[in-house]
Motif scaffolding. Sequence first.
Motif, PDB file in Angstrom:
ATOM      1  N   LYS A  77      21.150   4.113  -1.860  1.00 41.09           N
ATOM      2  CA  LYS A  77      22.145   4.822  -1.035  1.00 41.09           C
ATOM      3  C   LYS A  77      22.299   6.268  -1.500  1.00 41.09           C
ATOM      4  O   LYS A  77      22.504   7.169  -0.704  1.00 41.09           O
ATOM      5  N   ARG A  78      22.221   6.455  -2.805  1.00 42.26           N
ATOM      6  CA  ARG A  78      22.459   7.793  -3.339  1.00 42.26           C
ATOM      7  C   ARG A  78      21.211   8.682  -3.300  1.00 42.26           C
ATOM      8  O   ARG A  78      21.298   9.881  -3.052  1.00 42.26           O
ATOM      9  N   TYR A  79      20.037   8.089  -3.545  1.00 36.82           N
ATOM     10  CA  TYR A  79      18.840   8.917  -3.739  1.00 36.82           C
ATOM     11  C   TYR A  79      17.706   8.666  -2.763  1.00 36.82           C
ATOM     12  O   TYR A  79      16.649   9.280  -2.893  1.00 36.82           O
ATOM     13  N   GLY A  80      17.863   7.726  -1.802  1.00 36.31           N
ATOM     14  CA  GLY A  80      16.688   7.453  -0.982  1.00 36.31           C
ATOM     15  C   GLY A  80      16.958   6.653   0.257  1.00 36.31           C
ATOM     16  O   GLY A  80      17.986   6.804   0.912  1.00 36.31           O
ATOM     17  N   ASN A  81      16.004   5.777   0.575  1.00 30.76           N
ATOM     18  CA  ASN A  81      16.123   4.930   1.754  1.00 30.76           C
ATOM     19  C   ASN A  81      15.189   3.732   1.587  1.00 30.76           C
ATOM     20  O   ASN A  81      14.455   3.656   0.597  1.00 30.76           O
ATOM     21  N   ILE A  82      15.225   2.818   2.551  1.00 29.48           N
ATOM     22  CA  ILE A  82      14.406   1.616   2.439  1.00 29.48           C
ATOM     23  C   ILE A  82      13.763   1.298   3.792  1.00 29.48           C
ATOM     24  O   ILE A  82      14.372   1.535   4.835  1.00 29.48           O
ATOM     25  N   VAL A  83      12.520   0.813   3.761  1.00 28.34           N
ATOM     26  CA  VAL A  83      11.872   0.339   4.995  1.00 28.34           C
ATOM     27  C   VAL A  83      11.306  -1.061   4.759  1.00 28.34           C
ATOM     28  O   VAL A  83      11.052  -1.462   3.615  1.00 28.34           O
ATOM     29  N   LEU A  84      11.119  -1.788   5.852  1.00 27.96           N
ATOM     30  CA  LEU A  84      10.555  -3.139   5.795  1.00 27.96           C
ATOM     31  C   LEU A  84       9.174  -3.134   6.440  1.00 27.96           C
ATOM     32  O   LEU A  84       8.946  -2.412   7.404  1.00 27.96           O
ATOM     33  N   VAL A  85       8.273  -3.952   5.905  1.00 30.50           N
ATOM     34  CA  VAL A  85       6.933  -4.033   6.492  1.00 30.50           C
ATOM     35  C   VAL A  85       6.533  -5.493   6.706  1.00 30.50           C
ATOM     36  O   VAL A  85       7.037  -6.389   6.033  1.00 30.50           O
ATOM     37  N   ASN A  86       5.622  -5.712   7.658  1.00 29.79           N
ATOM     38  CA  ASN A  86       5.162  -7.076   7.949  1.00 29.79           C
ATOM     39  C   ASN A  86       3.666  -7.234   7.657  1.00 29.79           C
ATOM     40  O   ASN A  86       2.986  -6.266   7.292  1.00 29.79           O
ATOM     41  N   ASN A  87       3.165  -8.459   7.825  1.00 28.77           N
ATOM     42  CA  ASN A  87       1.773  -8.761   7.484  1.00 28.77           C
ATOM     43  C   ASN A  87       0.766  -7.857   8.197  1.00 28.77           C
ATOM     44  O   ASN A  87      -0.205  -7.402   7.582  1.00 28.77           O
ATOM     45  N   ASP A  88       0.963  -7.594   9.496  1.00 28.44           N
ATOM     46  CA  ASP A  88       0.012  -6.756  10.230  1.00 28.44           C
ATOM     47  C   ASP A  88      -0.065  -5.360   9.616  1.00 28.44           C
ATOM     48  O   ASP A  88      -1.150  -4.789   9.454  1.00 28.44           O
ATOM     49  N   GLU A  89       1.094  -4.817   9.274  1.00 28.21           N
ATOM     50  CA  GLU A  89       1.126  -3.473   8.679  1.00 28.21           C
ATOM     51  C   GLU A  89       0.502  -3.478   7.286  1.00 28.21           C
ATOM     52  O   GLU A  89      -0.170  -2.522   6.881  1.00 28.21           O
ATOM     53  N   ILE A  90       0.717  -4.579   6.563  1.00 25.65           N
ATOM     54  CA  ILE A  90       0.143  -4.686   5.214  1.00 25.65           C
ATOM     55  C   ILE A  90      -1.388  -4.753   5.286  1.00 25.65           C
ATOM     56  O   ILE A  90      -2.089  -4.060   4.539  1.00 25.65           O
ATOM     57  N   ILE A  91      -1.910  -5.555   6.217  1.00 21.20           N
ATOM     58  CA  ILE A  91      -3.369  -5.657   6.378  1.00 21.20           C
ATOM     59  C   ILE A  91      -3.975  -4.299   6.750  1.00 21.20           C
ATOM     60  O   ILE A  91      -5.004  -3.891   6.209  1.00 21.20           O
ATOM     61  N   LYS A  92      -3.296  -3.590   7.645  1.00 25.59           N
ATOM     62  CA  LYS A  92      -3.785  -2.275   8.073  1.00 25.59           C
ATOM     63  C   LYS A  92      -3.853  -1.324   6.873  1.00 25.59           C
ATOM     64  O   LYS A  92      -4.852  -0.628   6.655  1.00 25.59           O
ATOM     65  N   ALA A  93      -2.791  -1.329   6.079  1.00 20.54           N
ATOM     66  CA  ALA A  93      -2.734  -0.456   4.904  1.00 20.54           C
ATOM     67  C   ALA A  93      -3.763  -0.887   3.859  1.00 20.54           C
ATOM     68  O   ALA A  93      -4.395  -0.053   3.208  1.00 20.54           O
ATOM     69  N   LEU A  94      -3.934  -2.196   3.730  1.00 21.22           N
ATOM     70  CA  LEU A  94      -4.896  -2.723   2.753  1.00 21.22           C
ATOM     71  C   LEU A  94      -6.310  -2.244   3.091  1.00 21.22           C
ATOM     72  O   LEU A  94      -7.069  -1.834   2.210  1.00 21.22           O
ATOM     73  N   LYS A  95      -6.648  -2.263   4.374  1.00 21.30           N
ATOM     74  CA  LYS A  95      -7.976  -1.814   4.802  1.00 21.30           C
ATOM     75  C   LYS A  95      -8.171  -0.323   4.484  1.00 21.30           C
ATOM     76  O   LYS A  95      -9.238   0.084   4.046  1.00 21.30           O
ATOM     77  N   ILE A  96      -7.122   0.465   4.704  1.00 16.12           N
ATOM     78  CA  ILE A  96      -7.212   1.904   4.382  1.00 16.12           C
ATOM     79  C   ILE A  96      -7.439   2.082   2.878  1.00 16.12           C
ATOM     80  O   ILE A  96      -8.304   2.841   2.437  1.00 16.12           O
ATOM     81  N   LEU A  97      -6.671   1.363   2.078  1.00 16.45           N
ATOM     82  CA  LEU A  97      -6.775   1.513   0.616  1.00 16.45           C
ATOM     83  C   LEU A  97      -8.163   1.087   0.122  1.00 16.45           C
ATOM     84  O   LEU A  97      -8.773   1.771  -0.705  1.00 16.45           O
ATOM     85  N   TYR A  98      -8.661  -0.053   0.626  1.00 12.37           N
ATOM     86  CA  TYR A  98      -9.983  -0.537   0.186  1.00 12.37           C
ATOM     87  C   TYR A  98     -11.078   0.469   0.555  1.00 12.37           C
ATOM     88  O   TYR A  98     -11.983   0.710  -0.219  1.00 12.37           O
TER      89      TYR A  98
END
Length: 362
Positions: A287-308
């Motif tokens: 609350k004081r220094y940032g924010n939060i987001v939520l992610v799901n499996n589809d978004e995780i797979i997409k990001a995983l492919k980019i990272l690999y």
Amino acid sequence: LLWICKQCGFRESVRKYYWRCPKCGAPLDVEYEGSWNPRGKGLARYASSLPVSPTKTLGEGLTPIVKMKINKIKIWFKLEYLNPTGSFKDRGASLSLYFAKKLGYKTAVEDTSGNTGIAVTAYANLYDLKSIIYMPKQAPKGKKNLVKILGGEVIEAPSRAEASKMVLEKIKEPGVFYVAHIWSPLFIEGNKTIAYEAFEQGFKHGVLAVPIGSGGLLLGVYRGYKDLFNWGLVKEIPFILGIQGCSVQPVYTAIYGKPLECGESTLADGIMVSNPPRVKEVVDVIKRYGNIVLVNNDEIIKALKILYKHGLIVEPTSAAVLAGILKALDYGIIDPGDNVLALLTGSGLKTHDILDKFLNSR
Ligand SMILES: [Zn+2]
């Protein structure tokens, strides 16, 4: 060196171990006079700002940062998965198991979905302690096997919650040290060294993207930068972008008052902590220094492919961090011009069994 409880005011000189406050059951912290005097390598480099200084090492800490441009945003990836057992948990385990040895314990026990069990077993070996790890049946097979190969005893529980119950029975026996990484201040203290290193590697301000399971990683890097701020070494605490999975979102729910329906995040097994004991402190920091987001499996797979594709072989839980950064960018929570430090927490070499079915099915 003192145990302190922010909840009930309990204070006691550290002569014996408590995994939580003996008076009220809240998480404990340690209080001591730290200073900035980096010398040498690994965690020992920051001995002047840690509560205990381990005498042995497996080469933990000093993980590299690589800078890449992904979807027009410049990201500094800190490769925590290059720690000795493939995750940032080695930092806390190094402090915790050294402390157990120092106090004369013979056996270390822990309940975990994976990475912590591997780290605890490796550092228990280093200090000649026996390790017993309670893991949920559905924990990744690669992680369970690693604990066994390292010489740890794996006890399977029907669920993560059941594993926690079983470990509480076990610690009634004498001579048994409960690592309790979700509760232990030693893990938060170990994680502070990530902030110290990132500072020395040039990250002095910007956005710090961190996955939230128990919140110990977030609190560690936050307290690390707070130390650096108090010592006059940085001008501000970085903006802290917390990332949770859609399936288990206690911090998000506490901040926004109700849960958000956004799908499943079963791939992020490392951050599925439904009832983290330090949730209030984590919420306060965000609350004081940032924010939060939520992610799901589809978004995780997409990001995983980019990272690999970029040669960053992480576990799905770590890909949640990139997924969260891209989402925060979409939402306008962060800016394409921001300097972003992303903590890649765990190695993908342990999680081929879960990746198989997801990568092949799409
Ligand atoms: Zn207390």
